[in-house]
Design a protein around this motif. Structure first.
Motif, PDB file in Angstrom:
ATOM      1  N   UNK A 111       0.858  -1.175   0.000  1.00  0.00           N
ATOM      2  CA  UNK A 111       0.000   0.000   0.000  1.00  0.00           C
ATOM      3  C   UNK A 111       0.896   1.228   0.000  1.00  0.00           C
ATOM      4  N   UNK A 112       0.544   2.201  -0.819  1.00  0.00           N
ATOM      5  CA  UNK A 112       1.324   3.431  -0.930  1.00  0.00           C
ATOM      6  C   UNK A 112       0.539   4.564  -0.266  1.00  0.00           C
ATOM      7  N   UNK A 113       1.005   5.000   0.911  1.00  0.00           N
ATOM      8  CA  UNK A 113       0.356   6.085   1.649  1.00  0.00           C
ATOM      9  C   UNK A 113       0.960   7.440   1.317  1.00  0.00           C
ATOM     10  N   UNK A 114       1.986   7.427   0.482  1.00  0.00           N
ATOM     11  CA  UNK A 114       2.706   8.665   0.180  1.00  0.00           C
ATOM     12  C   UNK A 114       1.755   9.702  -0.406  1.00  0.00           C
ATOM     13  N   UNK A 115       1.753  10.894   0.171  1.00  0.00           N
ATOM     14  CA  UNK A 115       0.902  11.984  -0.302  1.00  0.00           C
ATOM     15  C   UNK A 115      -0.433  12.083   0.405  1.00  0.00           C
ATOM     16  N   UNK A 116      -0.805  11.075   1.203  1.00  0.00           N
ATOM     17  CA  UNK A 116      -2.076  11.123   1.928  1.00  0.00           C
ATOM     18  C   UNK A 116      -1.936  11.953   3.206  1.00  0.00           C
ATOM     19  N   UNK A 117      -3.041  12.515   3.661  1.00  0.00           N
ATOM     20  CA  UNK A 117      -3.055  13.163   4.960  1.00  0.00           C
ATOM     21  C   UNK A 117      -3.144  12.087   6.042  1.00  0.00           C
ATOM     22  N   UNK A 118      -2.838  12.462   7.276  1.00  0.00           N
ATOM     23  CA  UNK A 118      -2.887  11.498   8.380  1.00  0.00           C
ATOM     24  C   UNK A 118      -4.296  10.965   8.589  1.00  0.00           C
ATOM     25  N   UNK A 144       5.597   4.888   2.893  1.00  0.00           N
ATOM     26  CA  UNK A 144       5.262   6.171   3.524  1.00  0.00           C
ATOM     27  C   UNK A 144       5.952   7.351   2.862  1.00  0.00           C
ATOM     28  N   UNK A 145       7.059   7.119   2.186  1.00  0.00           N
ATOM     29  CA  UNK A 145       7.883   8.226   1.712  1.00  0.00           C
ATOM     30  C   UNK A 145       8.803   8.673   2.833  1.00  0.00           C
ATOM     31  N   UNK A 146       9.910   9.311   2.478  1.00  0.00           N
ATOM     32  CA  UNK A 146      10.889   9.740   3.481  1.00  0.00           C
ATOM     33  C   UNK A 146      10.487  11.031   4.169  1.00  0.00           C
ATOM     34  N   UNK A 147       9.702  11.858   3.489  1.00  0.00           N
ATOM     35  CA  UNK A 147       9.318  13.134   4.076  1.00  0.00           C
ATOM     36  C   UNK A 147      10.443  14.144   3.978  1.00  0.00           C
ATOM     37  N   UNK A 148      10.085  15.396   4.232  1.00  0.00           N
ATOM     38  CA  UNK A 148      11.069  16.475   4.180  1.00  0.00           C
ATOM     39  C   UNK A 148      11.725  16.650   5.540  1.00  0.00           C
ATOM     40  N   UNK A 149      13.016  16.938   5.505  1.00  0.00           N
ATOM     41  CA  UNK A 149      13.747  17.173   6.738  1.00  0.00           C
ATOM     42  C   UNK A 149      14.105  18.641   6.828  1.00  0.00           C
ATOM     43  N   UNK A 161       8.964  13.632   7.933  1.00  0.00           N
ATOM     44  CA  UNK A 161       7.898  12.753   7.477  1.00  0.00           C
ATOM     45  C   UNK A 161       6.878  12.387   8.524  1.00  0.00           C
ATOM     46  N   UNK A 162       5.706  13.016   8.460  1.00  0.00           N
ATOM     47  CA  UNK A 162       4.652  12.709   9.426  1.00  0.00           C
ATOM     48  C   UNK A 162       4.176  11.271   9.268  1.00  0.00           C
ATOM     49  N   UNK A 163       4.005  10.806   8.030  1.00  0.00           N
ATOM     50  CA  UNK A 163       3.570   9.428   7.810  1.00  0.00           C
ATOM     51  C   UNK A 163       4.637   8.438   8.266  1.00  0.00           C
ATOM     52  N   UNK A 164       5.869   8.716   7.943  1.00  0.00           N
ATOM     53  CA  UNK A 164       6.964   7.824   8.324  1.00  0.00           C
ATOM     54  C   UNK A 164       7.048   7.688   9.844  1.00  0.00           C
ATOM     55  N   UNK A 165       6.715   8.744  10.544  1.00  0.00           N
ATOM     56  CA  UNK A 165       6.754   8.706  12.006  1.00  0.00           C
ATOM     57  C   UNK A 165       5.532   8.008  12.599  1.00  0.00           C
ATOM     58  N   UNK A 166       4.354   8.240  12.028  1.00  0.00           N
ATOM     59  CA  UNK A 166       3.118   7.755  12.638  1.00  0.00           C
ATOM     60  C   UNK A 166       2.786   6.305  12.316  1.00  0.00           C
ATOM     61  N   UNK A 167       3.188   5.806  11.147  1.00  0.00           N
ATOM     62  CA  UNK A 167       2.812   4.444  10.758  1.00  0.00           C
ATOM     63  C   UNK A 167       3.253   3.406  11.788  1.00  0.00           C
ATOM     64  N   UNK A 168       4.505   3.419  12.301  1.00  0.00           N
ATOM     65  CA  UNK A 168       4.855   2.423  13.320  1.00  0.00           C
ATOM     66  C   UNK A 168       3.992   2.521  14.571  1.00  0.00           C
ATOM     67  N   UNK A 169       3.616   3.748  14.954  1.00  0.00           N
ATOM     68  CA  UNK A 169       2.742   3.901  16.115  1.00  0.00           C
ATOM     69  C   UNK A 169       1.368   3.291  15.841  1.00  0.00           C
ATOM     70  N   UNK A 170       0.835   3.533  14.650  1.00  0.00           N
ATOM     71  CA  UNK A 170      -0.480   2.964  14.299  1.00  0.00           C
ATOM     72  C   UNK A 170      -0.439   1.435  14.307  1.00  0.00           C
ATOM     73  N   UNK A 171       0.661   0.873  13.837  1.00  0.00           N
ATOM     74  CA  UNK A 171       0.777  -0.576  13.780  1.00  0.00           C
ATOM     75  C   UNK A 171       0.904  -1.201  15.171  1.00  0.00           C
ATOM     76  N   UNK A 172       1.282  -0.391  16.161  1.00  0.00           N
ATOM     77  CA  UNK A 172       1.384  -0.881  17.533  1.00  0.00           C
ATOM     78  C   UNK A 172       0.113  -0.607  18.343  1.00  0.00           C
ATOM     79  N   UNK A 173      -0.896  -0.025  17.703  1.00  0.00           N
ATOM     80  CA  UNK A 173      -2.143   0.309  18.388  1.00  0.00           C
ATOM     81  C   UNK A 173      -3.242  -0.660  17.958  1.00  0.00           C
TER      82      UNK A 173
END
Length: 202
Positions: A111-118, A144-149, A161-173
């Motif tokens: 699944x490609x979440x790149x470009x989606x909002x949270x 998720x994409x790397x996101x801008x630094x 990267x908001x998605x890159x940061x949040x996806x692991x948290x979502x997978x643990x919830x």
């Protein structure tokens, strides 16, 4: 705004009396003018507490476009996604895990979440993982994409990267933590730092 007249001090009154007594009237026949009414001096006020001046700025604080030095407690961010994922204990077969991290296992779905909002990405990820588990898949890829630094001239610390940061948290919830066995950053052939391997339970 009219100024308030200040009263005469005792010393000023004594001096004025001496000057008035030695003065010679210019027109002896004219009636003397009545003395000026005394004004009441305002009651003395307690001195106000003055705040100490701020400390002088250091030279590095005056650099335009540079992030001024600040205590680490103010700019500290939560652990980065790769660090958090690597800190997860190994729950899957060691040999399969080694093959997966080396990119030798092909993901069965992605699944490609790149470009989606949270708000859009989280329910989309939940549906995808639950559907993949229902179909009996084991290894899926979440992009998720790397996101801008934030660069060195960024005014504030920026999390990449908001998605890159949040996806692991979502997978643990819940409910995904009941079906996810392992999470690891993907091999570069499958997206590298911009994607995650998600290994599902049977």
């Amino acid at each position: 705004m009219a100024r308030r007249r200040r009263g005469l001090s005792a010393e000023d009154k004594a001096l004025w009396s001496r000057v008035a007594a030695s003065a010679v009237p210019m027109h002896p026949g004219r009636k003397p003018e009545p003395p000026l009414p005394e004004t009441l001096a305002p009651p003395p006020q307690a001195p106000r507490a003055v705040a100490p001046p701020p400390p002088p700025l250091a030279l590095h604080d005056l650099r335009i476009g540079k992030l001024a030095a600040a205590p680490a407690s103010r700019v500290a961010l939560s652990p980065s996604p790769p660090a958090m994922v690597h800190a997860q204990p190994l729950r899957m077969d060691h040999k399969t895990h080694r093959q997966m991290t080396r990119g030798k296992l092909a993901p069965e779905a992605r699944i490609d979440l790149h470009g989606m909002t949270l708000n859009i990405a989280q329910p989309a990820l939940t549906r995808f993982i639950l559907q993949a588990r229902a179909e009996g898949r084991r290894l899926v890829l979440v992009i998720t994409g790397k996101g801008r630094e934030g660069g060195p001239d960024a005014p504030l610390p920026v999390r990449p990267g908001a998605l890159r940061h949040n996806v692991p948290h979502w997978l643990h919830m819940p409910p995904l933590n009941q079906v996810v066995l392992q999470i690891r950053p993907a091999h570069r052939r499958h997206g590298g730092e911009g994607a995650y391997y998600v290994y599902l339970r049977r």
